[in-house]
Design an enzyme around this catalytic site. Structure first.
Site, short mmCIF file in Angstrom:
data_model
loop_
_atom_site.label_atom_id
_atom_site.label_comp_id
_atom_site.label_asym_id
_atom_site.label_seq_id
_atom_site.Cartn_x
_atom_site.Cartn_y
_atom_site.Cartn_z
CB THR B 23 -1.06 -0.04 1.14
OG1 THR B 23 -2.06 0.95 0.87
CG2 THR B 23 -0.48 0.22 2.52
CB CYS B 29 -4.37 5.58 6.36
SG CYS B 29 -5.52 6.68 5.53
CG HIS B 46 -4.66 2.20 3.13
ND1 HIS B 46 -3.66 2.55 2.25
CD2 HIS B 46 -5.00 3.34 3.77
CE1 HIS B 46 -3.41 3.85 2.36
NE2 HIS B 46 -4.22 4.35 3.28
#
Lengths: 205, 161
Positions: B23, B29, B46
């Site tokens: 990711t 996040c 995520h």
């Protein structure tokens, strides 16, 4: 609870787009004055995007970008983010500082020049919004950072994420001679402030 | 050489054997992974927000720490992982901009990391490594065969956890 972007009707969206147009237009005028140069601006594009599309905007989630972030306080609360590719931020800083400097990083003087540009642009943006809506708004001092596009964009995306799965943003391109500066404005009203904004513009009962 | 499987924002996916989950550009996040070293099965989420319970529009399960981890667990078990062998790693949860205000949203990175750890604890999945906090972005890669996680940054190098 607030109204989400998905729930807005076309008229409400059109009004928000127009607000974006006027705000960005004022910002471009302010930039031209500040740089004492003729600045052309494309008609801003206002887009409603999925989260994953937002991160791709500037050419990918790992592209280094410069983000300048403000708190908005007053009748309407939220944030404004002005985002530039690292290239564009260098160009802008060089224009303001009247120099040619091409390193890969932003030094302290460049950062503070960009914060000032961000300040003036966002101030112009907010003042046009104040005129349009009759709401009182003020912006905080800027916070600037350069990092991966995805990481910086996660900040406005998370704020939008609290009410839905889409992001509303205003894309503005400025030109000066052959130089193209690509900037993005994000107006991010807090959850409850979308309603206040739409009401003040007369498009929500 | 396996496949590289991209996990988007508010998204999750699973991988097996030589495959790699990645990711890009984690900011506030949190990237949370679970891995079974024997079955060589891994999952990555995520996560954007700490809890689905305080949000009205919560249809995207991958967006919230609580619902994303449960869904991820279900998916790795389906792919052949065994519950008792699972270990977790996490990265992200930065605060990208600093303001002196007490605005809750500015601390969202920290809250995401805390919520993620709480849920993993509740599920009794041990956390073997983490790289969270700070004020910088991260790209992560998890190798399903080894469980090794690479954390890449701009200007701060790459580290292995």
């Amino acid at each position: 609870m607030g109204i989400s972007i998905e729930e807005m009707n076309n008229m409400q969206l059109d009004v928000l787009k127009e607000v974006g147009n006027i705000g960005a237009g004022n910002a471009a005028t302010a930039l031209a004055k500040m740089l004492n140069r003729k600045i052309d601006m494309n008609v801003p594009k206002v887009e409603i995007l999925e989260f994953r599309e937002v991160a791709e905007l500037l050419g990918g989630a790992e592209i280094p970008v410069c983000g300048i972030y403000f708190n908005v306080v007053g009748d309407l609360t939220g944030n404004i983010m002005f985002l530039l590719t690292l290239e564009s931020s260098k160009l802008l800083a060089n224009m303001l500082l009247l120099r040619e400097e091409n390193s890969e990083i932003l030094d302290e003087i460049e950062q503070s020049a960009l914060q000032e540009i961000g300040n003036i642009l966002s101030g112009a943006y907010i003042s046009s919004l104040t005129t349009l809506t009759g709401l009182n708004m003020k912006i905080s001092i800027p916070s600037l950072t350069t990092d991966m596009a995805g990481a910086i964009l996660s900040v406005p995306i998370i704020q939008y994420g609290q009410v839905g799965d889409k992001v509303l943003l205003i894309e503005t391109e400025f030109h000066e001679g052959n130089d193209e500066i690509k900037g993005y404005f994000f107006l991010i009203p807090d959850v409850d402030s979308f309603e206040i904004l739409l009401k003040s513009l007369g498009v929500l009962e | 050489m396996g496949e590289i499987i991209k996990v988007g924002m508010a998204d999750l996916n699973v991988a097996k054997d030589e495959d790699v989950l990645t990711t890009l550009g984690l900011g506030s996040c949190v990237g949370v992974t679970i891995h079974d070293p024997i079955a060589k099965v891994a999952g990555m989420a995520h996560v954007m927000l700490p809890s689905s319970k305080t949000i009205r529009n919560n249809t995207n399960l991958a967006k919230f720490a609580d619902t994303a981890i449960l869904l991820l667990l279900e998916k790795v078990l389906k792919l052949g992982a065994r519950r008792t062998r699972l270990v977790s790693k996490l990265a992200g949860g930065a605060q990208m901009f600093s303001f002196s205000s007490k605005n809750d949203i500015m601390k969202i990175g920290e809250r995401n990391a805390i919520a993620t750890k709480e849920i993993l604890n509740e599920l009794k999945i041990p956390i073997s490594a983490e790289d969270t906090g700070g004020n910088f972005g991260r790209t992560i890669e998890l190798h399903a065969s080894t469980g090794i996680m690479l954390v890449k940054t701009i200007g701060r190098g790459t580290k292995q956890i």
